[in-house]
Design a protein around this motif. Structure first.
Motif, short mmCIF file in Angstrom:
data_model
loop_
_atom_site.label_atom_id
_atom_site.label_comp_id
_atom_site.label_asym_id
_atom_site.label_seq_id
_atom_site.Cartn_x
_atom_site.Cartn_y
_atom_site.Cartn_z
N VAL A 22 54.98 106.04 53.68
CA VAL A 22 53.63 105.39 52.96
C VAL A 22 52.75 104.67 54.17
N VAL A 23 53.26 103.92 54.78
CA VAL A 23 52.55 103.03 55.88
C VAL A 23 51.85 103.90 56.81
N VAL A 24 52.40 105.02 57.49
CA VAL A 24 51.66 105.97 58.17
C VAL A 24 50.63 106.66 57.39
N GLY A 36 54.67 98.24 66.24
CA GLY A 36 53.59 98.86 65.23
C GLY A 36 52.70 97.65 64.55
N VAL A 37 53.29 96.73 63.95
CA VAL A 37 52.76 95.89 63.42
C VAL A 37 51.88 95.20 64.16
N ARG A 38 52.07 94.72 65.48
CA ARG A 38 51.33 94.19 66.27
C ARG A 38 50.17 94.92 66.67
N ALA A 39 50.27 96.22 66.74
CA ALA A 39 49.10 97.13 67.08
C ALA A 39 48.24 97.22 65.92
N ALA A 40 48.95 97.30 64.67
CA ALA A 40 47.98 97.29 63.45
C ALA A 40 47.11 95.93 63.35
N ARG A 41 47.82 94.86 63.88
CA ARG A 41 46.97 93.60 63.72
C ARG A 41 45.92 93.67 64.80
N ARG A 42 46.08 94.38 65.96
CA ARG A 42 45.21 94.33 66.77
C ARG A 42 44.01 95.72 66.52
N ASN A 43 44.34 96.18 65.07
CA ASN A 43 43.40 97.20 64.91
C ASN A 43 43.51 98.47 65.76
N ASP A 44 44.47 98.59 66.40
CA ASP A 44 44.71 99.61 67.31
C ASP A 44 45.78 100.63 66.46
N ASN A 45 44.85 101.40 65.42
CA ASN A 45 45.73 102.03 64.54
C ASN A 45 46.50 103.26 65.02
N ALA A 46 45.88 104.25 66.00
CA ALA A 46 46.38 105.17 66.44
C ALA A 46 47.60 104.99 67.20
N HIS A 47 47.83 103.96 67.91
CA HIS A 47 48.98 103.59 68.49
C HIS A 47 50.05 103.04 67.59
N ALA A 48 49.72 102.19 66.66
CA ALA A 48 50.29 101.81 65.22
C ALA A 48 51.04 103.13 64.81
N VAL A 49 50.36 104.10 64.39
CA VAL A 49 50.98 105.04 63.70
C VAL A 49 52.09 105.85 64.53
N ARG A 50 51.75 105.83 66.00
CA ARG A 50 52.80 106.39 66.72
C ARG A 50 54.07 105.81 66.87
N LEU A 51 53.71 104.22 66.89
CA LEU A 51 54.85 103.38 66.99
C LEU A 51 55.69 103.45 65.62
N VAL A 52 55.14 103.38 64.54
CA VAL A 52 55.67 103.54 63.11
C VAL A 52 56.59 104.64 63.11
N LEU A 53 56.15 105.95 63.54
CA LEU A 53 56.74 107.30 63.56
C LEU A 53 57.89 107.35 64.62
N GLY A 54 57.79 106.56 65.58
CA GLY A 54 58.96 106.44 66.65
C GLY A 54 60.06 105.69 65.84
N SER A 76 64.95 101.07 66.81
CA SER A 76 63.77 101.48 65.67
C SER A 76 62.87 100.15 65.28
N SER A 77 63.87 99.00 65.11
CA SER A 77 63.14 97.66 64.37
C SER A 77 62.05 97.42 65.42
N ARG A 78 62.36 97.65 66.79
CA ARG A 78 61.36 97.13 67.93
C ARG A 78 60.18 97.75 67.53
N VAL A 101 51.27 97.40 56.18
CA VAL A 101 52.25 97.62 57.43
C VAL A 101 53.19 96.40 57.54
N GLU A 102 52.97 95.25 57.22
CA GLU A 102 53.96 94.11 57.26
C GLU A 102 54.92 94.20 56.41
#
Lengths: 173, 251
Positions: free
Chosen positions: A132-134, A59-77, A52-54, A148-149
């Motif tokens: 809250v992050v999602v 998700g943080v990396r995706a958010a930094r790239r502004n790839d928000n849809a992907h970040a949401v999926r990763l944080v949900l995972g 889950s930490s991975r 997110v961070e």
């Protein structure tokens, strides 16, 4: 968030020191009780939380790239892994209680139930924070990488605390 | 912070409280540190409830404890009966600042209600059981042991009301957009929840770190409680100083 993380580490650090002191005083009781813990389930739970930490870190990396849809999926995972951790822990507690090991059995089991219990409280709090992050990631007006961070920092704390609890309670002989 | 641009102090609005000066708030604030100093003096030096006596004593040792400390317990807890209302003022001032936050007033109501319920097991039960024990100290040691247990179990083991109080305060601080209290205070408040929950085993354990006089159940929780009290008293002072005159406080 770092204030919380560092303070929490000091508080848990004190619990771990007290645990070690008690363990050195009642070594036989602690070693005998430890044999009744399910090392396999503990190891699986460690893997679940590390996974889950991975997810959250990616998700943080995706958010930094502004790839928000992907970040949401990763944080949900990451959050789903947290729920899985809760389910496994509940099963483990239920089987310990069914085997007659409760809070009142001895000091080892008091420590076991209280510290894993307080850790569970941190997991539940972490799930709320990931929620809250999602919500923030989905809302373009609230979206900020710092949120997110901060959420990820807290989630890694939960993971780190579990790794120490796993080492002290399940593994240390 | 909510900034009332130019407060119109001449406007008559009988339905709402609008502070014209801060004397009332300052008086209330000063009562808090004075009250907690009395509180510490009573519980630590006079009544000997803090740090707690041993949980694994036999009835004869408990009777000896009450015989040895009858006078200080009576002075201490009688004094507590006089000043106990100070806690109400402390809680009222926190609830008042919570009503200035951009959250529903239900948080402030829940804060007051949780503490109103918590004052009974967290403070008064210990006082009444100890005062009852010292009222007729020649009672059967078994009965004195019962009063001793009730006193300490309620004093250290009263958890739920206080965890609720801390939870609503932490949530209100985190959700608040008016920055009445800084976010780190919410974290300090969450640690209070953790240490309260860790005192739960006092009902089944008589010795060791989880007994009512244990390093985890009592000492660590108390250290963090003192940190919490110092922080909240300081932040209340800061919040009162920054509070604009004439600000509308929601009903």
């Amino acid at each position: 968030m770092w204030v919380f993380v560092l303070g929490d580490l000091i508080i848990f650090g004190t619990y771990f020191v007290i645990f070690m002191v008690e363990r050195s005083w009642h070594r036989d009781v602690f070693l005998e009780s430890q044999r009744h813990l399910n090392l396999g389930l503990g190891a699986v739970n460690t893997l679940v939380l590390l996974t889950s930490s991975r997810f959250v870190a990616q998700g943080v990396r995706a958010a930094r790239r502004n790839d928000n849809a992907h970040a949401v999926r990763l944080v949900l995972g990451g959050g789903l892994c947290g729920v899985l951790f809760l389910a496994i822990k509940s099963y483990e507690w239920a089987s310990e209680i069914a085997a007659g090991h409760t809070l009142a059995t001895n000091t080892f089991f008091t420590f076991y139930f209280m510290l894993t219990g307080v850790h569970l409280f941190h997991v539940v709090l972490g799930l709320v924070i990931l929620g809250v992050v999602v919500a923030d990631l989905k809302n373009p007006e609230l979206r900020r990488v710092s949120t997110v961070e901060a959420g990820a920092t807290y989630w890694h704390l939960v993971d780190l605390l579990w790794v120490v609890i796993f080492a002290l309670f399940y593994v240390l002989r | 912070m909510t900034v009332a641009a130019k407060p119109d102090l001449t406007e008559v609005d009988p339905d709402r409280y609008r502070p014209r000066n801060k004397t009332d708030l300052t008086v209330c604030w000063w009562i808090i540190p004075i009250f907690y100093n009395f509180f510490g003096l009573i519980f630590v030096l006079l009544a000997r409830v803090m740090p707690p006596q041993r949980a694994d004593r036999n009835p004869d040792q408990i009777a000896a404890f009450f015989h040895a400390h009858t006078v200080t317990i009576q002075i201490g807890f009688c004094l507590l009966m006089v000043v106990i209302g100070g806690s109400g003022i402390a809680n009222g001032l926190v609830a008042f600042q919570m009503k200035r936050m951009s959250v529903s007033p239900v948080f402030a109501y829940a804060y007051i209600a949780a503490l109103a319920v918590g004052a009974l097991p967290g403070c008064l039960m210990a006082a009444f059981s100890f005062l009852t024990a010292t009222f007729r100290p020649d009672r059967d040691p078994q009965i004195l042991a019962l009063l001793y247990d009730i006193g300490f179990l309620s004093f250290v083991g009263s958890l739920g009301c206080f965890t609720t109080q801390y939870l609503v305060l932490a949530l209100a601080i985190l959700l608040d957009k008016n920055n009445i209290f800084p976010r780190w205070m919410a974290y300090v408040t969450i640690w209070q929840i953790v240490t309260e929950v860790l005192a739960a085993p006092v009902f089944v354990v008589k010795a060791g770190p989880f007994a009512w006089n244990g390093s985890i159940s009592f000492y660590q929780g108390t250290v963090i409680f003192v940190v919490y009290e110092v922080c909240i008293i300081y932040l209340l002072k800061k919040a009162i100083e920054r509070q604009p005159l004439g600000e509308r406080i929601p009903d």
